[in-house]
Design a protein around this motif. Structure first.
Motif, short mmCIF file in Angstrom:
data_model
loop_
_atom_site.label_atom_id
_atom_site.label_comp_id
_atom_site.label_asym_id
_atom_site.label_seq_id
_atom_site.Cartn_x
_atom_site.Cartn_y
_atom_site.Cartn_z
N ALA A 168 0.83 -1.20 0.00
CA ALA A 168 0.00 0.00 0.00
C ALA A 168 0.87 1.26 0.00
O ALA A 168 0.56 2.24 -0.69
CB ALA A 168 -0.92 -0.02 1.22
N LYS A 169 1.95 1.20 0.76
CA LYS A 169 2.85 2.35 0.83
C LYS A 169 3.42 2.66 -0.56
O LYS A 169 3.48 3.82 -0.98
CB LYS A 169 3.99 2.07 1.81
N MET A 170 3.81 1.59 -1.28
CA MET A 170 4.37 1.79 -2.60
C MET A 170 3.32 2.32 -3.57
O MET A 170 3.60 3.19 -4.41
CB MET A 170 4.97 0.48 -3.11
N PHE A 171 2.08 1.82 -3.45
CA PHE A 171 1.00 2.30 -4.31
C PHE A 171 0.78 3.79 -4.10
O PHE A 171 0.61 4.55 -5.07
CB PHE A 171 -0.29 1.52 -4.02
N LEU A 172 0.76 4.23 -2.85
CA LEU A 172 0.56 5.65 -2.55
C LEU A 172 1.71 6.50 -3.08
O LEU A 172 1.50 7.61 -3.59
CB LEU A 172 0.39 5.85 -1.04
N GLU A 173 2.93 5.99 -2.98
CA GLU A 173 4.08 6.74 -3.49
C GLU A 173 4.02 6.85 -5.01
O GLU A 173 4.33 7.90 -5.57
CB GLU A 173 5.38 6.07 -3.05
N ILE A 174 3.65 5.76 -5.67
CA ILE A 174 3.59 5.77 -7.14
C ILE A 174 2.51 6.73 -7.63
O ILE A 174 2.74 7.54 -8.53
CB ILE A 174 3.32 4.34 -7.67
N THR A 175 1.33 6.64 -7.04
CA THR A 175 0.24 7.53 -7.47
C THR A 175 0.58 8.98 -7.17
O THR A 175 0.27 9.87 -7.96
CB THR A 175 -1.07 7.15 -6.77
N GLY A 176 1.23 9.21 -6.02
CA GLY A 176 1.64 10.58 -5.68
C GLY A 176 2.64 11.12 -6.68
O GLY A 176 2.55 12.29 -7.10
N ARG A 177 3.61 10.30 -7.06
CA ARG A 177 4.61 10.74 -8.04
C ARG A 177 3.96 11.06 -9.39
O ARG A 177 4.34 12.01 -10.07
CB ARG A 177 5.67 9.67 -8.22
N ASP A 178 2.95 10.24 -9.76
CA ASP A 178 2.30 10.43 -11.06
C ASP A 178 1.30 11.57 -11.07
O ASP A 178 0.75 11.92 -12.12
CB ASP A 178 1.61 9.13 -11.49
N GLY A 179 1.04 12.13 -9.89
CA GLY A 179 0.12 13.26 -9.83
C GLY A 179 -1.34 12.88 -9.71
O GLY A 179 -2.23 13.70 -10.00
N PHE A 180 -1.61 11.65 -9.30
CA PHE A 180 -2.99 11.20 -9.12
C PHE A 180 -3.38 11.43 -7.66
O PHE A 180 -2.75 10.90 -6.74
CB PHE A 180 -3.13 9.73 -9.49
N ASP A 181 -4.46 12.19 -7.47
CA ASP A 181 -4.87 12.55 -6.11
C ASP A 181 -5.80 11.50 -5.52
O ASP A 181 -6.75 11.05 -6.17
CB ASP A 181 -5.59 13.91 -6.14
N ILE A 182 -5.52 11.09 -4.29
CA ILE A 182 -6.35 10.14 -3.55
C ILE A 182 -6.89 10.84 -2.31
O ILE A 182 -6.14 11.55 -1.62
CB ILE A 182 -5.54 8.89 -3.15
N HIS A 183 -8.16 10.64 -2.02
CA HIS A 183 -8.79 11.29 -0.88
C HIS A 183 -8.04 10.94 0.40
O HIS A 183 -7.58 9.81 0.59
CB HIS A 183 -10.26 10.86 -0.77
#
Length: 233
Positions: A168-183
């Motif tokens: 999960a930590k890696m998923f959040l880092e990847i999405t954050g780097r790609d500029g995808f916002d998660i609530h």
């Protein structure tokens, strides 16, 4: 007796020459009370140790009465002052650090202080070079670490897109780097409960005894949204 004594100010950088009350200690060596022990323990009173060369008096540091009363210390102090000039010259030749006080003492004695000043400048230059080299090394290490991190993210993104589970930590880092916002609440669910997830939304999670299974709807939406975000790019 009261005489002018060259010593450092309390800031440790400025040379001052206050009048100080001196007490004989050894040959051409004197002491002057620096501070009394707050509990009245006289053996822990601290004194300036002062050398006299010619007509110049200068402080060589502070020591407690307990240290000053040790056997052989008076002879050591006398020898130190007797050899002080020769030792300073030797330190200059070796490239050792030369204190500003030594420069001022040489000047007061009418001795050539140029080699001492040059030694100080050379030492400062070496220290600056070391500082810059350390800064350069730290920057290189930071870049290498960042490159390793980006590589790790790239590898985990590939695994995720290939259908493998990633943390999960890696998923959040990847999405954050790609500029995808998660609530932020969904991020909280990922951080608190999810151990791993794949592109199908299959969740591995921490199960706590006596607690209900968390709602992973937000996590499923985040995965689907991220895949749509990538497709749109």
């Amino acid at each position: 007796m009261k005489v002018k004594v060259l010593r450092y100010k309390f800031d440790g950088n400025t040379i001052v020459a206050p009048y100080m009350e001196l007490e004989p200690y050894a040959e051409n060596v004197f002491i002057s009370l620096a501070r009394k022990n707050e509990y009245g323990n006289e053996s822990e009173d601290y004194f300036h140790v002062i050398c006299k060369i010619g007509d110049v008096h200068f402080s060589c540091g502070q020591y407690s009465r307990r240290v000053l009363d040790k056997e052989g210390h008076r002879e050591e102090a006398a020898a130190y002052c007797r050899n002080w000039i020769a030792n300073i010259i030797q330190d200059v030749e070796k490239g050792s650090y030369i204190q500003l006080l030594a420069v001022r003492v040489f000047e007061a004695l009418g001795l050539d202080s140029t080699p001492l000043v040059q030694a100080r400048e050379a030492h400062a230059k070496r220290q600056e070079q070391k500082r810059l080299e350390q800064k350069r090394k730290e920057e290189e290490d930071r870049k290498l670490e960042e490159a390793r991190r980006q590589q790790q993210l790239d590898e985990n993104k590939r695994k995720f897109l290939d259908g493998e589970k990633i943390t999960a930590k890696m998923f959040l880092e990847i999405t954050g780097r790609d500029g995808f916002d998660i609530h932020i609440r969904t991020k909280g669910t990922f951080n608190r409960h999810v151990t791993a997830i794949d592109r199908n939304g299959t969740v591995s999670y921490r199960k706590y005894k006596g607690r209900r299974t968390p709602d992973f709807t937000g996590c499923h939406k985040a995965v689907a949204g991220y895949l749509a975000f990538l497709a749109g790019k």
